[in-house]
Design a protein around this motif. Structure first.
Motif, short mmCIF file in Angstrom:
data_model
loop_
_atom_site.label_atom_id
_atom_site.label_comp_id
_atom_site.label_asym_id
_atom_site.label_seq_id
_atom_site.Cartn_x
_atom_site.Cartn_y
_atom_site.Cartn_z
N THR A 217 -2.53 66.90 -4.25
CA THR A 217 -3.87 66.81 -3.67
C THR A 217 -3.76 66.39 -2.21
OG1 THR A 217 -4.11 64.52 -4.42
CG2 THR A 217 -4.92 66.26 -5.89
N ASP A 218 -4.76 66.75 -1.42
CA ASP A 218 -4.69 66.51 0.03
C ASP A 218 -4.56 65.03 0.38
OD1 ASP A 218 -4.78 69.19 0.66
OD2 ASP A 218 -6.97 69.23 0.92
N ASP A 219 -5.11 64.16 -0.46
CA ASP A 219 -5.05 62.73 -0.13
C ASP A 219 -3.67 62.13 -0.41
OD1 ASP A 219 -5.28 62.97 -2.86
OD2 ASP A 219 -6.98 61.59 -3.07
N CYS A 220 -2.75 62.92 -0.96
CA CYS A 220 -1.38 62.42 -1.17
C CYS A 220 -0.63 62.25 0.15
CB CYS A 220 -0.59 63.39 -2.05
SG CYS A 220 -1.01 63.36 -3.79
N PHE A 221 -0.82 63.21 1.05
CA PHE A 221 0.06 63.28 2.21
C PHE A 221 -0.11 62.14 3.21
CE2 PHE A 221 -0.19 67.59 0.48
CZ PHE A 221 1.16 67.81 0.24
N PRO A 222 -1.34 61.69 3.49
CA PRO A 222 -1.45 60.50 4.36
C PRO A 222 -0.74 59.29 3.76
CG PRO A 222 -3.57 61.62 4.21
CD PRO A 222 -2.68 62.26 3.19
N LEU A 223 -0.76 59.18 2.42
CA LEU A 223 -0.09 58.05 1.77
C LEU A 223 1.43 58.21 1.83
CD1 LEU A 223 -2.36 57.54 -1.36
CD2 LEU A 223 -2.23 56.11 0.68
N ILE A 224 1.91 59.42 1.65
CA ILE A 224 3.36 59.66 1.77
C ILE A 224 3.82 59.28 3.17
CG2 ILE A 224 5.16 61.43 1.81
CD1 ILE A 224 3.60 62.89 -0.40
N TYR A 225 3.03 59.67 4.16
CA TYR A 225 3.37 59.32 5.55
C TYR A 225 3.34 57.81 5.75
CZ TYR A 225 2.88 58.79 10.59
OH TYR A 225 3.03 58.39 11.89
N ARG A 226 2.31 57.15 5.21
CA ARG A 226 2.16 55.71 5.40
C ARG A 226 3.32 54.94 4.75
NH1 ARG A 226 -3.06 53.49 2.80
NH2 ARG A 226 -3.89 55.17 4.10
N HIS A 227 3.73 55.38 3.57
CA HIS A 227 4.78 54.66 2.85
C HIS A 227 6.18 54.93 3.41
CE1 HIS A 227 2.25 52.90 -0.19
NE2 HIS A 227 1.78 54.07 -0.58
N THR A 228 6.35 56.03 4.13
CA THR A 228 7.69 56.40 4.61
C THR A 228 7.84 56.32 6.12
OG1 THR A 228 7.10 58.75 4.84
CG2 THR A 228 7.93 58.02 2.68
N GLY A 229 6.73 56.19 6.84
CA GLY A 229 6.81 56.16 8.29
C GLY A 229 7.23 57.48 8.90
N GLY A 230 7.20 58.55 8.11
CA GLY A 230 7.60 59.86 8.64
C GLY A 230 9.10 60.05 8.78
N VAL A 231 9.89 59.17 8.17
CA VAL A 231 11.35 59.29 8.23
C VAL A 231 11.80 60.24 7.11
CG1 VAL A 231 13.56 58.07 8.05
CG2 VAL A 231 11.60 56.99 9.20
N PRO A 232 12.46 61.35 7.44
CA PRO A 232 12.77 62.36 6.43
C PRO A 232 13.47 61.85 5.18
CG PRO A 232 13.11 63.28 8.60
CD PRO A 232 12.79 61.83 8.80
N ARG A 233 14.47 60.99 5.33
CA ARG A 233 15.19 60.54 4.13
C ARG A 233 14.29 59.71 3.23
NH1 ARG A 233 20.68 57.58 5.15
NH2 ARG A 233 21.14 59.63 6.04
N GLN A 234 13.42 58.90 3.83
CA GLN A 234 12.50 58.11 3.01
C GLN A 234 11.47 59.01 2.33
OE1 GLN A 234 10.94 54.49 4.74
NE2 GLN A 234 12.70 54.27 6.09
N ILE A 235 11.07 60.07 3.02
CA ILE A 235 10.17 61.05 2.40
C ILE A 235 10.86 61.68 1.19
CG2 ILE A 235 8.94 63.23 2.73
CD1 ILE A 235 8.69 62.48 5.71
N ASN A 236 12.14 62.04 1.36
CA ASN A 236 12.89 62.64 0.25
C ASN A 236 12.96 61.70 -0.94
OD1 ASN A 236 13.30 64.80 1.93
ND2 ASN A 236 15.48 64.42 2.25
N THR A 237 13.25 60.44 -0.67
CA THR A 237 13.36 59.46 -1.76
C THR A 237 12.05 59.33 -2.51
OG1 THR A 237 15.06 58.20 -0.57
CG2 THR A 237 13.86 57.05 -2.31
#
Length: 330
Positions: A217-237
Motif C-alpha cells: 500500500t502507498d502508506d508503506c513507503f514513507p515508513l520504509i524510508y523513515r525506518h531506514t533513512g534511505g540507506v539501501p542495505r537497511q532497506i533490503n534488511t
C-alpha cells in the motif's frame, strides 16, 4: 521460503551486493559518471565514500559489468588494519602473484613486472580496495608508490578506494598530500530520497519477476524510508523481513502497520544482541548493572516473541517441505 510463496524467481532483497539489482538513483547516477570519467582517463585514484550499506560495492560492480573484461585485469581486496608490507602481500594475492618468502623489495619488483606485462598484452590493471578507511598512512603510501608504475607517461595501475565517511577526513591529512594530488575523481554517496526509496523497492521486486504479489500500500513507503533513512542495505534488511512476515501471516497485501511491526522487531532484536554483547551473559544488563524486575520481564517477553516467531518460520518451512515432497511422489 517467501520467494516461492510470492512467485518470485529469486529473493529480491539479499544483502550480498549483486550488480543485477543495481538501481540508478540520482546519487548513484552521479557517482557512476565520476567512475566512468576516472576510468576513461586511465590514471590516478578514484575515491568513493558513503555510509555502511550506501551501495559503494554494487556501484563498482555495476561499472565492471559494463566494461570489456578481456581488456582489464581486476583485483578486489577488503582491508583491515594493515601495515604497508601486509597491504602489498594482499595486493599481490589479489592479482594471483606468487609472494611466499619474498622480501619487500622483491615483492614490489614482482608486482611491477606483473603490471608491465599486462600493459604489454593490452590489458589495463585495476585495483579495488574496499573498507579503505581501515588503511594506515603507511599502507596508503604504498598504494601511492604503486601508482608510480608508468608506461608511455600513463599510470599502469589504477586504484579505486571505497570507504566510509571518515575516509574523507583521513585523506585530508597533510601526510597524504601527494596521494591527494593523484585523485582523478571523488564522490560521496548519500542516501536515497523518499521517492527513490519507493522506486528502489519496486525496482528490486521487478528484478525478481514480481507480478504485484504482495501488493504494497502507498502508506508503506514513507515508513520504509523513515525506518531506514534511505540507506539501501537497511532497506533490503527491512523489506526482506517484511516479505518473511507476509509469508508467515499469509498476507498478499503489505500495509503500514506491518512495516512498523517488522521495524520494531528488528530494533528489539538489535537491542537484545547489543545488550548481551555489552553486559555479558552474567547480568544481561549494560555496564554490568543488575536489571530491575520490570527490565527482566521486558527482556523475557522480547525473547519469547523471538522464539515464537522463529518457531513459526520453522513450522512453515516444514509445511512447505512436506508439500513439496508429497507433490514429487508418483
Amino acid at each position: 521460503m517467501y520467494a516461492q510463496f510470492y512467485g518470485l524467481t529469486i529473493p529480491p532483497f539479499q544483502l550480498t551486493p549483486d550488480a543485477r539489482f543495481f538501481y540508478e538513483s540520482t546519487v548513484h547516477r552521479q557517482a557512476m559518471a565520476y567512475l566512468v570519467y576516472g576510468l576513461h582517463h586511465a590514471e590516478g585514484f578514484i575515491i568513493i565514500t558513503g555510509e555502511v550499506g550506501a551501495g559503494k560495492t554494487i556501484l563498482v560492480d555495476n561499472l565492471l559489468s559494463t566494461i570489456d573484461q578481456s581488456n582489464f585485469i581486476v583485483a578486489k581486496i577488503v582491508t583491515t588494519q594493515l601495515a604497508g608490507d601486509d597491504l602489498l602481500l594482499l595486493v599481490a594475492g589479489g592479482f594471483g602473484i606468487a609472494k611466499e618468502g619474498l622480501a619487500k623489495g622483491s615483492l614490489l619488483q614482482r608486482i611491477n613486472d606483473f603490471v608491465l606485462a599486462q600493459q604489454r598484452n593490452g590489458r589495463r590493471v585495476l585495483l579495488i580496495v574496499d573498507e579503505a578507511q581501515n588503511l594506515s598512512f603507511e599502507a596508503l603510501e604504498e598504494l601511492r608508490m604503486l601508482s608510480n608504475i608508468v608506461v608511455d607517461r600513463t599510470m599502469a595501475l589504477q586504484s579505486f578506494l571505497l570507504g566510509q565517511p571518515q575516509f574523507r577526513a583521513i585523506l585530508g591529512s597533510p601526510r597524504l598530500e601527494q596521494l591527494r594530488q593523484r585523485v582523478t575523481a571523488a564522490y560521496h554517496l548519500g542516501p536515497l530520497s523518499e521517492a527513490e526509496t519507493k522506486a528502489y523497492v519496486e525496482h528490486r521486486l521487478r528484478r525478481a519477476d514480481w507480478k504485484g504479489d504482495p501488493e504494497f500500500t502507498d502508506d508503506c513507503f514513507p515508513l520504509i524510508y523513515r525506518h531506514t533513512g534511505g540507506v539501501p542495505r537497511q532497506i533490503n534488511t527491512l523489506c526482506s523481513r517484511l516479505l518473511l512476515f507476509g509469508f508467515l501471516e499469509q498476507l498478499h497485501t503489505i500495509e503500514a502497520n506491518a512495516v512498523d511491526k517488522v521495524a520494531k522487531d528488528l530494533r528489539e532484536e538489535i537491542a537484545v544482541v547489543t545488550t548481551d554483547a555489552i553486559g555479558g551473559s552474567t547480568t544481561g544488563a549494560p555496564n554490568g548493572k543488575s536489571e530491575t524486575a520490570s527490565q527482566i520481564t521486558e527482556r523475557l517477553s522480547m525473547l519469547e516473541e523471538q522464539v515464537d516467531r522463529h518457531g513459526r518460520v520453522i513450522k512453515r518451512a516444514i509445511e512447505i517441505a512436506t508439500s513439496y515432497f508429497q507433490s514429487e511422489r508418483p
